[in-house]
Design an enzyme around this catalytic site. Sequence first.
Site, PDB file in Angstrom:
ATOM      1  N   LYS A   1      19.732   9.297 -51.693  1.00 36.34           N
ATOM      2  CA  LYS A   1      19.160   9.453 -53.049  1.00 36.34           C
ATOM      3  C   LYS A   1      19.532  10.809 -53.663  1.00 36.34           C
ATOM      4  O   LYS A   1      19.994  10.880 -54.801  1.00 36.34           O
ATOM      5  CB  LYS A   1      17.627   9.294 -53.001  1.00 36.34           C
ATOM      6  CG  LYS A   1      17.183   7.930 -52.469  1.00 36.34           C
ATOM      7  CD  LYS A   1      15.685   7.764 -52.474  1.00 36.34           C
ATOM      8  CE  LYS A   1      14.953   8.670 -51.508  1.00 36.34           C
ATOM      9  NZ  LYS A   1      15.239   8.427 -50.070  1.00 36.34           N
TER      10      LYS A   1
ATOM     11  N   ARG B   1       6.287   6.416 -54.051  1.00 34.98           N
ATOM     12  CA  ARG B   1       6.439   6.063 -52.638  1.00 34.98           C
ATOM     13  C   ARG B   1       5.315   5.149 -52.161  1.00 34.98           C
ATOM     14  O   ARG B   1       5.310   4.752 -50.994  1.00 34.98           O
ATOM     15  CB  ARG B   1       6.422   7.340 -51.804  1.00 34.98           C
ATOM     16  CG  ARG B   1       7.797   7.732 -51.239  1.00 34.98           C
ATOM     17  CD  ARG B   1       7.606   9.056 -50.583  1.00 34.98           C
ATOM     18  NE  ARG B   1       8.509   9.415 -49.555  1.00 34.98           N
ATOM     19  CZ  ARG B   1       9.499  10.309 -49.712  1.00 34.98           C
ATOM     20  NH1 ARG B   1       9.760  10.823 -50.878  1.00 34.98           N
ATOM     21  NH2 ARG B   1      10.213  10.668 -48.674  1.00 34.98           N
TER      22      ARG B   1
ATOM     23  N   ARG C   1      22.116  15.836 -41.275  1.00 37.55           N
ATOM     24  CA  ARG C   1      22.030  16.460 -42.606  1.00 37.55           C
ATOM     25  C   ARG C   1      21.843  17.976 -42.497  1.00 37.55           C
ATOM     26  O   ARG C   1      21.092  18.472 -41.676  1.00 37.55           O
ATOM     27  CB  ARG C   1      20.853  15.853 -43.380  1.00 37.55           C
ATOM     28  CG  ARG C   1      20.613  16.551 -44.719  1.00 37.55           C
ATOM     29  CD  ARG C   1      19.805  15.710 -45.657  1.00 37.55           C
ATOM     30  NE  ARG C   1      18.423  15.536 -45.216  1.00 37.55           N
ATOM     31  CZ  ARG C   1      17.529  14.811 -45.892  1.00 37.55           C
ATOM     32  NH1 ARG C   1      17.874  14.191 -47.012  1.00 37.55           N
ATOM     33  NH2 ARG C   1      16.299  14.669 -45.434  1.00 37.55           N
TER      34      ARG C   1
ATOM     35  N   ARG D   1      16.578  20.675 -41.921  1.00 40.68           N
ATOM     36  CA  ARG D   1      15.150  20.553 -42.234  1.00 40.68           C
ATOM     37  C   ARG D   1      14.365  20.255 -40.961  1.00 40.68           C
ATOM     38  O   ARG D   1      14.826  19.494 -40.120  1.00 40.68           O
ATOM     39  CB  ARG D   1      14.941  19.408 -43.248  1.00 40.68           C
ATOM     40  CG  ARG D   1      15.107  19.846 -44.673  1.00 40.68           C
ATOM     41  CD  ARG D   1      15.142  18.695 -45.645  1.00 40.68           C
ATOM     42  NE  ARG D   1      14.050  17.714 -45.518  1.00 40.68           N
ATOM     43  CZ  ARG D   1      13.894  16.681 -46.345  1.00 40.68           C
ATOM     44  NH1 ARG D   1      14.761  16.495 -47.346  1.00 40.68           N
ATOM     45  NH2 ARG D   1      12.904  15.836 -46.180  1.00 40.68           N
TER      46      ARG D   1
ATOM     47  N   ARG E   1       8.898   8.996 -40.166  1.00 43.96           N
ATOM     48  CA  ARG E   1       9.168   8.843 -41.601  1.00 43.96           C
ATOM     49  C   ARG E   1       9.662   7.426 -41.911  1.00 43.96           C
ATOM     50  O   ARG E   1       9.311   6.838 -42.934  1.00 43.96           O
ATOM     51  CB  ARG E   1      10.207   9.888 -42.049  1.00 43.96           C
ATOM     52  CG  ARG E   1       9.623  11.301 -42.062  1.00 43.96           C
ATOM     53  CD  ARG E   1      10.685  12.350 -42.083  1.00 43.96           C
ATOM     54  NE  ARG E   1      11.415  12.389 -43.343  1.00 43.96           N
ATOM     55  CZ  ARG E   1      12.624  12.928 -43.484  1.00 43.96           C
ATOM     56  NH1 ARG E   1      13.248  13.448 -42.441  1.00 43.96           N
ATOM     57  NH2 ARG E   1      13.200  12.945 -44.651  1.00 43.96           N
TER      58      ARG E   1
HETATM   59  P1  ADP Z   1      17.910  11.104 -49.266  1.00 37.10           P
HETATM   60  O1  ADP Z   1      17.835  11.998 -50.494  1.00 37.10           O
HETATM   61  O2  ADP Z   1      17.829   9.643 -49.607  1.00 37.10           O
HETATM   62  O3  ADP Z   1      16.932  11.495 -48.197  1.00 37.10           O
HETATM   63  P2  ADP Z   1      20.481  12.460 -48.822  1.00 37.10           P
HETATM   64  O4  ADP Z   1      21.166  12.302 -50.138  1.00 37.10           O
HETATM   65  O5  ADP Z   1      19.905  13.802 -48.514  1.00 37.10           O
HETATM   66  O6  ADP Z   1      19.351  11.295 -48.633  1.00 37.10           O
HETATM   67  O7  ADP Z   1      21.514  12.013 -47.705  1.00 37.10           O
HETATM   68  C1  ADP Z   1      21.158  12.052 -46.306  1.00 37.10           C
HETATM   69  C2  ADP Z   1      22.372  12.498 -45.486  1.00 37.10           C
HETATM   70  O8  ADP Z   1      23.356  11.464 -45.504  1.00 37.10           O
HETATM   71  C3  ADP Z   1      23.058  13.755 -46.008  1.00 37.10           C
HETATM   72  O9  ADP Z   1      23.500  14.508 -44.901  1.00 37.10           O
HETATM   73  C4  ADP Z   1      24.259  13.213 -46.818  1.00 37.10           C
HETATM   74  O10 ADP Z   1      25.358  14.121 -46.805  1.00 37.10           O
HETATM   75  C5  ADP Z   1      24.588  11.928 -46.068  1.00 37.10           C
HETATM   76  N1  ADP Z   1      25.049  10.842 -46.952  1.00 37.10           N
HETATM   77  C6  ADP Z   1      24.549  10.506 -48.170  1.00 37.10           C
HETATM   78  N2  ADP Z   1      25.187   9.414 -48.663  1.00 37.10           N
HETATM   79  C7  ADP Z   1      26.099   9.054 -47.704  1.00 37.10           C
HETATM   80  C8  ADP Z   1      27.060   7.991 -47.603  1.00 37.10           C
HETATM   81  N3  ADP Z   1      27.202   7.073 -48.574  1.00 37.10           N
HETATM   82  N4  ADP Z   1      27.814   7.922 -46.472  1.00 37.10           N
HETATM   83  C9  ADP Z   1      27.650   8.832 -45.482  1.00 37.10           C
HETATM   84  N5  ADP Z   1      26.766   9.860 -45.517  1.00 37.10           N
HETATM   85  C10 ADP Z   1      25.999   9.967 -46.613  1.00 37.10           C
HETATM   86  P1  AMP Z   2      11.887  13.854 -49.052  1.00 42.21           P
HETATM   87  O1  AMP Z   2      12.506  15.172 -49.398  1.00 42.21           O
HETATM   88  O2  AMP Z   2      11.893  12.874 -50.182  1.00 42.21           O
HETATM   89  O3  AMP Z   2      12.423  13.275 -47.769  1.00 42.21           O
HETATM   90  O4  AMP Z   2      10.328  14.168 -48.790  1.00 42.21           O
HETATM   91  C1  AMP Z   2       9.912  15.041 -47.750  1.00 42.21           C
HETATM   92  C2  AMP Z   2       8.418  14.871 -47.495  1.00 42.21           C
HETATM   93  O5  AMP Z   2       7.672  15.234 -48.672  1.00 42.21           O
HETATM   94  C3  AMP Z   2       7.949  13.447 -47.183  1.00 42.21           C
HETATM   95  O6  AMP Z   2       8.110  13.113 -45.808  1.00 42.21           O
HETATM   96  C4  AMP Z   2       6.479  13.499 -47.600  1.00 42.21           C
HETATM   97  O7  AMP Z   2       5.688  14.181 -46.644  1.00 42.21           O
HETATM   98  C5  AMP Z   2       6.541  14.388 -48.849  1.00 42.21           C
HETATM   99  N1  AMP Z   2       6.736  13.595 -50.089  1.00 42.21           N
HETATM  100  C6  AMP Z   2       7.819  13.624 -50.926  1.00 42.21           C
HETATM  101  N2  AMP Z   2       7.640  12.781 -51.962  1.00 42.21           N
HETATM  102  C7  AMP Z   2       6.423  12.190 -51.775  1.00 42.21           C
HETATM  103  C8  AMP Z   2       5.670  11.210 -52.483  1.00 42.21           C
HETATM  104  N3  AMP Z   2       6.138  10.651 -53.608  1.00 42.21           N
HETATM  105  N4  AMP Z   2       4.469  10.846 -51.974  1.00 42.21           N
HETATM  106  C9  AMP Z   2       3.972  11.391 -50.863  1.00 42.21           C
HETATM  107  N5  AMP Z   2       4.625  12.307 -50.132  1.00 42.21           N
HETATM  108  C10 AMP Z   2       5.846  12.713 -50.581  1.00 42.21           C
END
Ligand code: ADP
Ligand code: AMP
Length: 213
Positions: free
Chosen positions: A13, A88, A127, A160, A171
């Site tokens: 995302k 969420r 990541r 992270r 998660r």
């Molecule tokens: P989210 O915001 O949904 O938690 P991220 O955008 O942070 O996910 O992506 C999670 C990890 O996967 C990051 O390390 C990113 O570089 C990698 N990633 C994202 N999209 C792809 C893809 N299409 N193919 C391979 N790796 C990806």
């Molecule tokens: P994310 O960066 O989206 O993976 O979110 C990291 C953490 O933040 C999650 O595991 C939750 O603990 C909290 N969080 C983020 N967005 C929300 C949401 N919309 N509702 C509740 N908790 C959230």
Amino acid sequence: MRLILLGPPGAGKGTQADVIKKKYNVAHISTGDILRENVRSETRLGLQAKTYMDSGKLVPDDLIISMMKDRLQQPDCGNGFLLDGFPRTVSQADALEQMLGELETGVNAAVLLEVSDETVVERLSGRRICDSCGAIYHIRFRPSSVNGQCDKCGGSLYQRDDDKESVIRSRLAVYHEQTAPLIKYYEEKGLLRRVDAEKSSDSVVRLIAEIFG
Ligand code: ADP
Ligand code: AMP
């Protein structure tokens, strides 16, 4: 464009939002980023949210909803927004609909980035994030040119705390239990658009662009 990016943690995302926000000049609102900033600066919200975040649980709806009420009224949302990590829960989705109704608007679509649980674990465990500009890397799929250093700003890359395998599993369980019901929720409203997010990042960008033209 007023878009929800839906999908499990690690679906891509944030990666996609970074591209889409530039292409369409809209605000990127990541609730996770806002919460982490609050934790870093030790605000009241940050202190309340931290324990939930550390264990991979959701922060309570009331905290998130009041945070988003403020955020959606900021002037940069006027040209549209991308919601990343919100809503969420069904309660958050209902609250969003009400908030936008009061602003006399609504969302155009909820784009579901579909990936398997195995892909989530692989993506999240590799990541890395820049501690200065927030750019997203992956040790295998998107490595930086110099190990541990951001290509864009030279900042240091970190992992992270909630991207450790034990927290990733909780998660994912939270996603399936509390967030996945939103798929049906938006499907019934005729707003759901499914995208195969197993594909490469560039292909996913193209698939999303095809939806919006
Ligand atoms: P989210 O915001 O949904 O938690 P991220 O955008 O942070 O996910 O992506 C999670 C990890 O996967 C990051 O390390 C990113 O570089 C990698 N990633 C994202 N999209 C792809 C893809 N299409 N193919 C391979 N790796 C990806
Ligand atoms: P994310 O960066 O989206 O993976 O979110 C990291 C953490 O933040 C999650 O595991 C939750 O603990 C909290 N969080 C983020 N967005 C929300 C949401 N919309 N509702 C509740 N908790 C959230």
